[in-house]
Enzyme design. Structure first.
Site, PDB file in Angstrom:
ATOM      1  N   GLU A   1      -1.100  -2.847 -11.668  1.00  0.00           N
ATOM      2  CA  GLU A   1      -2.179  -3.690 -10.384  1.00  0.00           C
ATOM      3  C   GLU A   1      -2.369  -5.515 -10.280  1.00  0.00           C
ATOM      4  OE1 GLU A   1      -3.734  -1.842  -6.942  1.00  0.00           O
ATOM      5  OE2 GLU A   1      -2.169  -1.633  -8.146  1.00  0.00           O
TER       6      GLU A   1
ATOM      7  N   HIS B   1       4.331  -4.246  -6.601  1.00  0.00           N
ATOM      8  CA  HIS B   1       4.570  -3.043  -7.114  1.00  0.00           C
ATOM      9  C   HIS B   1       5.883  -2.803  -7.842  1.00  0.00           C
ATOM     10  CE1 HIS B   1       0.601  -1.387  -8.429  1.00  0.00           C
ATOM     11  NE2 HIS B   1       0.377  -1.323  -7.812  1.00  0.00           N
TER      12      HIS B   1
ATOM     13  N   HIS C   1       1.557  -6.110  -1.602  1.00  0.00           N
ATOM     14  CA  HIS C   1       0.674  -5.836  -2.341  1.00  0.00           C
ATOM     15  C   HIS C   1       1.918  -4.648  -3.277  1.00  0.00           C
ATOM     16  CE1 HIS C   1      -2.843  -3.745  -4.649  1.00  0.00           C
ATOM     17  NE2 HIS C   1      -1.672  -2.396  -4.168  1.00  0.00           N
ATOM     18  N   GLU C   2       2.609  -3.674  -2.244  1.00  0.00           N
ATOM     19  CA  GLU C   2       3.410  -2.941  -2.096  1.00  0.00           C
ATOM     20  C   GLU C   2       4.792  -3.681  -3.593  1.00  0.00           C
ATOM     21  OE1 GLU C   2       2.914   0.570  -3.328  1.00  0.00           O
ATOM     22  OE2 GLU C   2       1.069   0.239  -2.533  1.00  0.00           O
TER      23      GLU C   2
HETATM   24 ZN    ZN Z   1      -1.116  -1.085  -6.337  1.00  0.00          ZN
END
Ligand code: ZN
Length: 500
Positions: free
Chosen positions: A295, A269, A265-266
């Site tokens: 997101e 980003h 997830h990170e």
């Molecule tokens: Zn996030």
């Protein structure tokens, strides 16, 4: 060279000062979340607030005003100059509309409220937090009056995180999404397929987890030469400059999924921030297009890619090398284990399907709180009612109920919808990606993630915040934001897993 270009160059030198302060803030924040000694925190708070003041001065100065007025008078600006000055104008006007003493009072109230929330959460005691929540809501309502609003007060708050989105649109999109998820959830509950996840709990050495996470991050294309991975309680990504974008994660040795998926997830980003076009530095546009678009990138990697069967067809072998305890677990069982649907109480622990319901509940409550149609006395009951109605679960206490997230304590009203919007944007991007790359899934099965990153770099990342989210989604996919793509994706995925 056009006449205004020279002035724009000077303007960029001015804006760079703000970017340097952003970078300084990021370094201090990173340090505070990773290695600062506990006693050092109060002084660090002072330093950060001083930097905040310097930024405020630069953003609201007469110099800024003069630049904005200068560019306002020119009709044929190129897209970057235009987006840059409009962005500054919006920020300038916003900052000027709120009286400085009221803003200072709010910052103080928010930091107090955050501290009380932490205690109240630990004590599982909403009543303790309630007066602070009321204070924060009062401030929000006061600020909305200064800033003005169109149709719905909540629109002004949404604008901070997702410019262009309105309550009117969210009501439609989110109700479609909510009904579809509840329908899928009902089908899953009636399904005879039972998923075993026992093998995902046990003992997973931290070092091994880190090894797998770094391996996957590398495959995704997160550039470790311009990044880092550290440990914190709550994972996050932070950008200190185009060549310095860092991630954090948290390892739970009894749970295989948690750290891995927070890293993916990170990493999503991080890849976004690492690939914004460098020419946008100095324009304040070297940020993501919005919280929702940001997101969409993290959730795209985490769920659409990282929980797909093709992804695990490729990476399960390497995973088994690091964790031989999976040697007896067939691939399909492993894949299904990663995609088990189980309605739960805590947003951050929820599965891919029900996650958006957690967000929709918060959205529905926030909107009512801000418009004064729901009081802080009744919100807990309403929270529990909605959890029962949508997810079929009831919190046993406030810690796993209304106090679970910090967002309301620090005044981040309007932020939650971004998470669910990220899912919607992501699926709509996927739909276009499938058309552009016909062999998407066979490439993915080979572990070739580079072409996915390239597509995202070219279509989304490089633009930074040059386009508003609604412009970007149209530019990339040819159509406006719609819940249809994500709903189709969910039906397709879960009907296969749960056989309905
Ligand atoms: Zn996030």
């Amino acid at each position: 060279m056009k006449d205004y270009e020279k002035t724009f160059k000077e303007f960029k030198n001015y804006l760079k000062k703000i970017e340097y302060l952003n970078s300084t803030e990021a370094v201090l924040y990173w340090d505070m979340r990773t290695v600062i000694p506990k006693q050092g925190v109060p002084y660090r708070g002072e330093v950060l607030s001083y930097i905040g003041e310097q930024k405020y001065k630069l953003l609201t100065s007469d110099i800024m005003k003069n630049y904005i007025e200068y560019f306002e008078g020119i009709d044929d600006l190129d897209p970057v100059t235009k987006a840059c000055y409009l962005n500054c104008k919006k920020e300038y006007e916003k900052q000027k509309k709120i009286p400085k003493d009221r803003y200072t009072a709010y910052v103080l109230a928010a930091s107090e409220s955050e501290a009380v929330w932490e205690e109240a959460k630990e004590e599982k005691n909403y009543e303790k937090f309630k007066p602070h929540l009321q204070k924060i809501i009062n401030f929000q309502r006061e600020f909305i009056e200064y800033l003005g609003y169109d149709k719905d007060k909540y629109n002004t708050l949404l604008d901070d995180y997702e410019p262009g989105i309105t309550v009117e649109r969210l009501d439609t999109i989110f109700s479609q999404l909510r009904d579809a998820i509840i329908d899928i959830l009902n089908k899953i509950n009636e399904s005879s397929v039972k998923i075993n996840t026992d093998f995902l709990m046990g003992k997973f050495d931290k070092k091994d987890q880190e090894k797998l996470s770094l391996y996957i991050l590398h495959k995704m294309g997160y550039d470790m030469d311009r990044g880092a991975l550290a440990e914190t309680m709550h994972p996050f990504t932070i950008k200190m400059g185009s060549d310095d974008v860092r991630l954090t994660t948290h390892y739970y040795e009894n749970d295989f999924r948690s750290a891995l998926y927070s890293c993916i997830h990170e990493g999503g980003h991080g890849i976004y921030d690492q690939n914004i076009d460098k020419s946008l530095y100095g324009t304040l546009l070297s940020e993501g297009a919005s919280m929702g678009i940001h997101e969409s990138q993290s959730r795209f990697y985490e769920n659409i890619i990282g929980r797909s069967l093709e992804f695990w067809k490729c990476f399960y072998g390497e995973t088994k090398k690091i964790f031989p305890q999976f040697n007896n677990v067939p691939l399909m069982d492993f894949y299904k284990g990663m995609n088990e649907v189980k309605p739960s109480l805590v947003r951050t622990e929820s599965d891919e399907l029900t996650y958006s319901l957690h967000i929709i509940i918060r959205y529905e409550l926030e909107k009512e709180l801000i418009n004064g149609r729901l009081s802080v006395d009744d919100v807990r009951e309403e929270w529990n009612k909605k959890y029962k109605e949508y997810l079929g679960v009831t919190p046993k206490d406030d810690e796993e109920g209304i106090l679970q997230d910090m967002h309301w304590s620090d005044g981040s009203f309007g932020y939650f919808p971004s998470y669910a919007l990220g899912n919607l944007y992501g699926a709509q991007f996927l739909h276009k990606m499938e058309q552009d790359i016909p062999d998407l899934y066979s490439q993915l099965e080979k572990g070739n993630l580079a072409f996915i990153k390239e597509w995202l770099n070219k279509n989304i990342h490089k633009h930074g915040s040059l386009y508003k989210p609604e412009e970007l989604i149209k530019l990339v996919t040819g159509s406006e934001l719609s819940a249809k793509y994500f709903i189709d994706y969910l039906y397709k995925k879960y009907s296969k897993i749960y056989n309905f």
